[in-house]
Design an enzyme around this catalytic site. Sequence first.
Site, short mmCIF file in Angstrom:
data_model
loop_
_atom_site.label_atom_id
_atom_site.label_comp_id
_atom_site.label_asym_id
_atom_site.label_seq_id
_atom_site.Cartn_x
_atom_site.Cartn_y
_atom_site.Cartn_z
N ASN A 1 0.87 -1.18 0.00
CA ASN A 1 0.00 0.00 0.00
C ASN A 1 0.91 1.23 0.00
OD1 ASN A 1 -1.81 2.04 0.53
ND2 ASN A 1 -2.28 1.38 2.61
N TRP A 2 0.95 1.91 -1.13
CA TRP A 2 1.86 3.06 -1.26
C TRP A 2 1.31 4.31 -0.60
CZ3 TRP A 2 4.02 2.94 -6.99
CH2 TRP A 2 4.72 1.73 -7.19
N LYS A 3 0.06 4.30 -0.21
CA LYS A 3 -0.59 5.46 0.42
C LYS A 3 -0.40 6.72 -0.45
CE LYS A 3 0.17 3.19 4.80
NZ LYS A 3 0.20 3.29 6.24
N HIS B 1 -9.12 0.36 5.12
CA HIS B 1 -7.85 0.64 5.78
C HIS B 1 -8.08 1.54 7.00
CE1 HIS B 1 -3.80 2.12 6.52
NE2 HIS B 1 -3.39 1.02 5.89
N GLU C 1 -6.59 4.01 8.11
CA GLU C 1 -6.47 5.45 7.86
C GLU C 1 -7.75 5.99 7.22
OE1 GLU C 1 -2.75 5.24 5.74
OE2 GLU C 1 -1.77 4.64 7.59
N GLU D 1 -4.94 -5.86 10.42
CA GLU D 1 -3.95 -4.82 10.66
C GLU D 1 -4.22 -4.14 12.00
OE1 GLU D 1 -2.06 -3.33 6.80
OE2 GLU D 1 -3.92 -2.26 7.03
N GLY E 1 2.61 1.67 10.87
CA GLY E 1 3.50 2.82 10.75
C GLY E 1 4.18 3.20 12.05
N SER F 1 3.82 -2.72 10.25
CA SER F 1 5.28 -2.66 10.43
C SER F 1 6.00 -3.96 10.04
CB SER F 1 5.62 -2.25 11.86
OG SER F 1 5.13 -0.95 12.13
N GLY G 1 3.08 -1.34 4.28
CA GLY G 1 3.03 0.09 4.03
C GLY G 1 4.41 0.64 3.73
N GLY G 2 5.07 1.17 4.75
CA GLY G 2 6.35 1.85 4.58
C GLY G 2 7.38 1.05 3.79
C1 PEP Z 1 -0.48 -0.26 6.22
O1 PEP Z 1 -0.62 0.95 6.12
O2 PEP Z 1 -1.34 -1.02 5.78
C2 PEP Z 1 0.71 -0.76 6.88
C3 PEP Z 1 0.74 -2.02 7.23
O3 PEP Z 1 1.72 0.15 7.09
P1 PEP Z 1 3.16 -0.15 7.72
O4 PEP Z 1 3.68 -1.39 7.05
O5 PEP Z 1 3.98 1.04 7.39
O6 PEP Z 1 2.97 -0.35 9.18
#
Ligand code: PEP
Length: 249
Positions: free
Chosen positions: A9-11, A94, A96, A166, A172, A212, A233-234
């Site tokens: 997920n590039w957000k 998600h 967010e 999640e 994050g 993470s 994510g990141g």
């Molecule tokens: C996400 O936003 O779905 C996610 C898992 O982010 P991160 O890997 O950065 O925690």
Amino acid sequence: MRSKIVAGNWKMNNDQAETSNLIDALKAHGDFGTTRVIIAPSFVNLAQAVTLTADSGIEVAAQNMHEATSGAYTGEVSPAMLSSVGIQTVILGHSERRAYFGENDATLAKKVTNAFDHDIDVVFCFGEELEDRKSDNHFNVVKSQIANALFALPAAAWFKIVLAYEPVWAIGTGETASPEQAQEMHAFIRGLVQDQYDAVLADDVSILYGGSVKPGNAQEIFSKQDVDGGLIGGAALSAADFTTIIKSI
Ligand code: PEP
């Protein structure tokens, strides 16, 4: 059909040139075998991403979609628009989107239905807040998020669903659920699906862990029986890190 999946997920990251560069770098890493690899760039770069990934085996998903089919919803994107640029999968729910854009179970149930009406697969995200876990309410929260958005669906719709657990406290933050915590929740989720539908369907659904996941912890998390991959994510913003995560499955 249950499969191994790693989705990035590039957000709200990567402009057009960066999208192109990251896809090129992922393609340079070559064959990911039987693992399904999905990337989710921003809306404006989806068409370009579909073109750039053609014949690479990398799938492209949208990060969101509106619950209506069309109309006066300024700034929104419909499922038909996604289909028209070659998108076959959408991430919904998600944390967010839930936290910053007010998405709730009722909205998400409509989004899921609308995605299916347009033959778009869904990666459905859910997970508890830190207070829920501290108060030992995490199973209840996850149960209601899944039940409210998905349990009215007929069994036949489930072949188009991937679940993504999640925990919000792990997204994050650098804080990860332990492999044991992930396995415990994933087994619980599979049990919920079994109770609502049946054992065959529950065994078939892919359940991803997100929060993470990094090159250093992916292998241990993915080794758990009910963890079928990850939503990243990141670490999905680095071709090297994302590739290492994919290969650790
Ligand atoms: C996400 O936003 O779905 C996610 C898992 O982010 P991160 O890997 O950065 O925690």
